[in-house]
Motif scaffolding. Sequence first.
Motif, PDB file in Angstrom:
ATOM      1  N   ALA A   1       3.267   2.891   3.001  1.00 40.37           N
ATOM      2  CA  ALA A   1       4.709   2.718   2.780  1.00 40.37           C
ATOM      3  C   ALA A   1       5.466   4.034   2.950  1.00 40.37           C
ATOM      4  O   ALA A   1       6.619   4.026   3.395  1.00 40.37           O
ATOM      5  CB  ALA A   1       4.957   2.140   1.392  1.00 40.37           C
ATOM      6  N   HIS A   2       4.824   5.169   2.629  1.00 43.80           N
ATOM      7  CA  HIS A   2       5.514   6.467   2.735  1.00 43.80           C
ATOM      8  C   HIS A   2       6.231   6.626   4.075  1.00 43.80           C
ATOM      9  O   HIS A   2       7.351   7.116   4.148  1.00 43.80           O
ATOM     10  CB  HIS A   2       4.511   7.618   2.576  1.00 43.80           C
ATOM     11  N   MET A   3       5.557   6.211   5.174  1.00 40.57           N
ATOM     12  CA  MET A   3       6.154   6.472   6.496  1.00 40.57           C
ATOM     13  C   MET A   3       7.447   5.692   6.728  1.00 40.57           C
ATOM     14  O   MET A   3       8.259   6.064   7.568  1.00 40.57           O
ATOM     15  CB  MET A   3       5.147   6.279   7.624  1.00 40.57           C
TER      16      MET A   3
ATOM     17  N   THR B   1       9.407  12.463  -1.443  1.00 38.30           N
ATOM     18  CA  THR B   1       8.594  12.315  -2.656  1.00 38.30           C
ATOM     19  C   THR B   1       8.681  10.851  -3.135  1.00 38.30           C
ATOM     20  O   THR B   1       9.471  10.067  -2.613  1.00 38.30           O
ATOM     21  CB  THR B   1       9.087  13.293  -3.757  1.00 38.30           C
ATOM     22  N   ASP B   2       7.867  10.522  -4.141  1.00 39.85           N
ATOM     23  CA  ASP B   2       7.720   9.109  -4.505  1.00 39.85           C
ATOM     24  C   ASP B   2       9.021   8.440  -4.960  1.00 39.85           C
ATOM     25  O   ASP B   2       9.764   8.985  -5.775  1.00 39.85           O
ATOM     26  CB  ASP B   2       6.645   8.977  -5.593  1.00 39.85           C
ATOM     27  N   ASN B   3       9.258   7.263  -4.411  1.00 36.51           N
ATOM     28  CA  ASN B   3      10.423   6.447  -4.787  1.00 36.51           C
ATOM     29  C   ASN B   3      10.111   5.010  -4.372  1.00 36.51           C
ATOM     30  O   ASN B   3       9.084   4.756  -3.739  1.00 36.51           O
ATOM     31  CB  ASN B   3      11.688   6.979  -4.087  1.00 36.51           C
TER      32      ASN B   3
ATOM     33  N   ASN C   1       0.868  -1.176   0.000  1.00 38.86           N
ATOM     34  CA  ASN C   1       0.000   0.000   0.000  1.00 38.86           C
ATOM     35  C   ASN C   1       0.912   1.236   0.000  1.00 38.86           C
ATOM     36  O   ASN C   1       1.653   1.480   0.962  1.00 38.86           O
ATOM     37  CB  ASN C   1      -0.891  -0.040   1.261  1.00 38.86           C
ATOM     38  N   HIS C   2       0.843   2.016  -1.063  1.00 38.67           N
ATOM     39  CA  HIS C   2       1.753   3.152  -1.261  1.00 38.67           C
ATOM     40  C   HIS C   2       1.695   4.167  -0.109  1.00 38.67           C
ATOM     41  O   HIS C   2       2.738   4.669   0.336  1.00 38.67           O
ATOM     42  CB  HIS C   2       1.381   3.840  -2.585  1.00 38.67           C
ATOM     43  N   VAL C   3       0.503   4.465   0.370  1.00 40.05           N
ATOM     44  CA  VAL C   3       0.364   5.514   1.398  1.00 40.05           C
ATOM     45  C   VAL C   3       0.992   5.074   2.712  1.00 40.05           C
ATOM     46  O   VAL C   3       1.739   5.821   3.348  1.00 40.05           O
ATOM     47  CB  VAL C   3      -1.121   5.905   1.599  1.00 40.05           C
TER      48      VAL C   3
ATOM     49  N   VAL D   1       1.819  12.998   4.560  1.00 39.98           N
ATOM     50  CA  VAL D   1       1.240  14.184   3.932  1.00 39.98           C
ATOM     51  C   VAL D   1       1.759  14.295   2.490  1.00 39.98           C
ATOM     52  O   VAL D   1       2.892  14.675   2.250  1.00 39.98           O
ATOM     53  CB  VAL D   1       1.500  15.417   4.852  1.00 39.98           C
ATOM     54  N   SER D   2       0.892  13.865   1.568  1.00 43.21           N
ATOM     55  CA  SER D   2       1.334  13.781   0.169  1.00 43.21           C
ATOM     56  C   SER D   2       0.323  14.480  -0.738  1.00 43.21           C
ATOM     57  O   SER D   2      -0.540  15.216  -0.259  1.00 43.21           O
ATOM     58  CB  SER D   2       1.487  12.311  -0.214  1.00 43.21           C
ATOM     59  N   GLY D   3       0.423  14.219  -2.046  1.00 45.67           N
ATOM     60  CA  GLY D   3      -0.473  14.873  -2.997  1.00 45.67           C
ATOM     61  C   GLY D   3      -1.924  14.482  -2.791  1.00 45.67           C
ATOM     62  O   GLY D   3      -2.830  15.293  -2.959  1.00 45.67           O
TER      63      GLY D   3
HETATM   64 ZN    ZN Z   1       3.403   9.137  -2.692  1.00 49.44          ZN
END
Ligand code: ZN
Length: 371
Positions: A123-125, A338-340, A119-121, A166-168
Motif C-alpha cells: 500500500a505504501h507505493m 510515513t505511515d498513514n 498489505n501495508h507494504v 523504503v520504510s522501517g
Molecule cells: Zn509503513
Amino acid sequence: MNILALESSCDETACSVIANGTEIRSNVVATSSSMHEQWGGIVPEVAARQQLSFILPVIKEALKPLQKNEKEHIRSVIEKNVDAIAVTVGPGLIGSLLIGIETAKALAFITKKPIIPVNHVLAHMYANFLHDPSCMVKNKKTKTKIQDPQTKTYEPILFPAMSLVVSGGHTELFLMRSEKDISWIGGTIDDAAGEAFDKSARLLGFGNKGGFAIQEAAARRAADVSPVFTIRLPRPLLHDETLNFSFSGLKTAIQREWNKHNEHANNLVCAFAYEIQESITDVLVKKTIQAAEMHGVRSILISGGVSSNIRLRQKFLHALSEKQNTMRFHCPPPSLCTDNAAFIGSYAYFRGIPSDWHTLTAIPDLRVSDI
Ligand code: ZN
Ligand code: KG4
C-alpha cells in the motif's frame, strides 16, 4: 467511491477517507512514538494499548468532513457516505494490527459495508497516487497539469513504473505495469534501509528519532565550510548486478568506525550522520535506476518513511537529469511517506478484494511476495 481506511500496524493510529483512490477527503494520524522513547525501541504492548485509546477519536475526526452536523452518529455518516472499509491486516505488530482490524470488522458489520484487507507494504507505493484537493489548483496554461505546493507539480504516472518502497522494515523494488499489475523484483537480503537509519541514529545519540535526526545532523555537516572530520563508509552491493540490497554490514562498519574515536564531539556526530546518509542514499538511487533501466520503465516512484529523505530525493533528480533520462520521478509529500491511512484507502480502491469479515484476521508476518 469513498473508502474509509484504517491503519494500525505499528505505533501510528490512522484513519482516512479517500475518494476514487486518489483524492484525500480526510487524513488523521495519531502516534504513540514519544511513549517508547525511554525504552530505545517500540514496546508492542504499549503501542497496542495506545492504539485502543486513539482509534475511535481518530475515526471520528476523519469522518468530520462528511458529517452533516456535530450530532450525526458515525454509523449514520458511514452508512450514507462510505462505500467500503479498508484495513491493514499485515505485516505489523499483532496487538496493534488487531485493534484496527476488530474496529473495521465492527464498523463493517453494523453498517453492512464491504471490508477490504490491505498489505501495508504494498500500500505504501499508492501514496504516489494521492492528491490533496485543498492544496491543488489547475494550471491555466496547460489545463492538464495541476500544481501542488508540496510536490510542486502533479503529473500522471506513466506505466510501466519502477517502485521503491523504503520504510522501517522494508526495502523492496516492484515493477508496476499498471495500477493493478505489480511484481516484486528485488529487495533487501537482511536489514531494511530504515533499520540502518534507526540503529545508526541510536548509536549517534538521537534515541528513537531515526532517519529524520540523521538527515538534520547531516545537513549541519553539509553546511560546515571547513569540516574537521571525514568519515568513509562502504556502499553495500553498489556494483552488484542483482537487485538485492544489504544494510546489515553497513551497521557493523559504522560501529567499527565509531569505536575508533574516544570522544564523540558534535561535529564528529554530524560527520557520521552525513556519511551514513550518503552511503544509504547512494545505494538506493543506484539500484533503483539500475532496475528501472533493466525494465525500460517510464516512471520511478518512491515511497515509505525513508523516501521523505531530502537528500534521497535530490539524488534521484540529479541522477536522472545527468543521464538526460526522460523517466518521470514521483515522490509523495513527506506527510504521505510515513505511515498513514490515505495510502491504505488508495491501495484498496485500485487493488483491493473485499473479504468476508468473519475470516479477516491479523497476519503479522505477511510477505510482499504474497501478491
Ligand atoms: Zn509503513
Ligand atoms: O513507512 P514508515 O513510517 O514506517 C514503516 O512502515 O516502517 O517508515 C519509518 C522509517 C523509519 O526507519 C524512519 O527512521 C524513516 O522511515 N524515516 C527517515 C526519514 N523520516 C523517516 N529516514 C531517512 N530520512 C528521513 N527524513
